[in-house]
Design an enzyme around this catalytic site. Structure first.
Site, PDB file in Angstrom:
ATOM      1  N   SER A 276       0.827  -1.201   0.000  1.00  0.00           N
ATOM      2  CA  SER A 276       0.000   0.000   0.000  1.00  0.00           C
ATOM      3  C   SER A 276       0.870   1.263   0.000  1.00  0.00           C
ATOM      4  O   SER A 276       1.505   1.571  -1.001  1.00  0.00           O
ATOM      5  CB  SER A 276      -0.967  -0.040   1.185  1.00  0.00           C
ATOM      6  OG  SER A 276      -1.899   0.998   1.124  1.00  0.00           O
TER       7      SER A 276
ATOM      8  N   ASP B  51      -4.398   8.856  -0.352  1.00  0.00           N
ATOM      9  CA  ASP B  51      -4.423   9.318   1.034  1.00  0.00           C
ATOM     10  C   ASP B  51      -4.580  10.829   1.169  1.00  0.00           C
ATOM     11  O   ASP B  51      -4.222  11.593   0.276  1.00  0.00           O
ATOM     12  CB  ASP B  51      -3.137   8.888   1.748  1.00  0.00           C
ATOM     13  CG  ASP B  51      -2.965   7.383   1.758  1.00  0.00           C
ATOM     14  OD1 ASP B  51      -3.985   6.674   1.667  1.00  0.00           O
ATOM     15  OD2 ASP B  51      -1.820   6.921   1.846  1.00  0.00           O
TER      16      ASP B  51
ATOM     17  N   HIS C 291      -4.747  -0.203  -4.133  1.00  0.00           N
ATOM     18  CA  HIS C 291      -6.180  -0.266  -3.793  1.00  0.00           C
ATOM     19  C   HIS C 291      -7.032   0.280  -4.938  1.00  0.00           C
ATOM     20  O   HIS C 291      -8.102   0.858  -4.697  1.00  0.00           O
ATOM     21  CB  HIS C 291      -6.500   0.529  -2.522  1.00  0.00           C
ATOM     22  CG  HIS C 291      -5.726   0.151  -1.310  1.00  0.00           C
ATOM     23  ND1 HIS C 291      -6.098  -0.897  -0.481  1.00  0.00           N
ATOM     24  CD2 HIS C 291      -4.606   0.678  -0.763  1.00  0.00           C
ATOM     25  CE1 HIS C 291      -5.232  -0.982   0.532  1.00  0.00           C
ATOM     26  NE2 HIS C 291      -4.310  -0.045   0.370  1.00  0.00           N
TER      27      HIS C 291
END
Length: 242
Positions: A125, A140, A162
């Site tokens: 990630s 993010d 993701h």
């Protein structure tokens, strides 16, 4: 240009729905690290509670047969990187992670160990985000401000971990992931972006890159339509992109 000795395992996500921490990729981690690695250096900077994060990672890697040291426990993070047999950077907030890498002077140290010394690097990630050119295509929130969005540059393209497809039944009116990546490519001279869905990961060995896992990846090239790629696809051509 120097010969790249890089060995990278760039994972989209640490936990797959219905499974445990790193469970979906543990067999690939075992094969990737092999018997020659005895201890792994963990970099937990992406989460606030570094002690708890290191405990989780340590339990997993010890179960796989490896010792684990966390860089935040070392009085000299740069020295810890210099002595590392393998490096694992976990997920969390990418901005927090990159800022801590800069604050601890680890950017150049990690690059040297991975690209010149051939130390294996595992990213998950956020740890995958920082392995690329920049964190411009992270999902993010910028909760802290690193001195630069420029990352480790272990590969010459960006990754969106993701990666999420649009939900046709959703009434949400915000931008899709694809739209946001397209906006990024509206800027001049932006590199390719590889969208890694949860459940897939990229194995990079020198100048060869292969998609592994159970889900497809979506590739975005500036000025071109996105393309879908199955596990096993050869992405080596991206390593020559600059």
């Amino acid at each position: 240009m120097m010969t790249m000795r890089r060995h990278l395992l760039l994972v989209s996500n640490s936990t797959l729905h219905g499974g445990g921490y790193l469970e979906h990729c543990q067999e690939h981690i075992l094969k990737f690290l092999g018997a020659q690695v005895k201890r792994v250096l963990f970099i937990p900077y992406a989460l606030h509670d570094r002690d708890a994060y290191a405990k989780t990672a340590r339990q997993k890697f010890e179960a796989l047969g490896y010792g684990l040291d966390s860089v935040h426990e070392s009085p000299d993070p740069v020295d810890a990187v210099k002595k590392a047999e393998a490096i694992f950077i976990g997920g969390g907030n990418t901005f927090r992670l990159l800022k801590a890498l800069y604050d601890n002077d680890l950017i150049a140290a990690i690059r040297k160990r991975v690209l010149e010394d051939g130390v294996p690097y595992i990213g998950s990630s956020a740890g995958t985000n920082v392995a690329t050119i920049s964190i411009n295509t992270t999902n993010d929130m910028p909760i802290v401000y690193p001195p630069s969005l420029k990352a480790l540059e272990l590969v010459p393209f960006n990754i969106n971990p993701h990666y999420l497809d649009p939900d046709g039944n959703s009434k949400h009116m915000g931008e899709t992931r694809e739209q946001r990546i397209t906006q990024y490519h509206e800027e001049h001279d932006t590199p390719p972006v590889l969208g890694l869905r949860e459940g897939c990961f990229l194995l990079v060995e020198g100048d060869k890159a292969t998609l592994l896992g159970i889900t497809r990846a979506r590739l975005f090239l500036r000025g071109k339509n996105p393309t879908e790629h199955e596990p096993g696809h050869d992405f080596s051509f991206l390593l020559g992109h600059s």
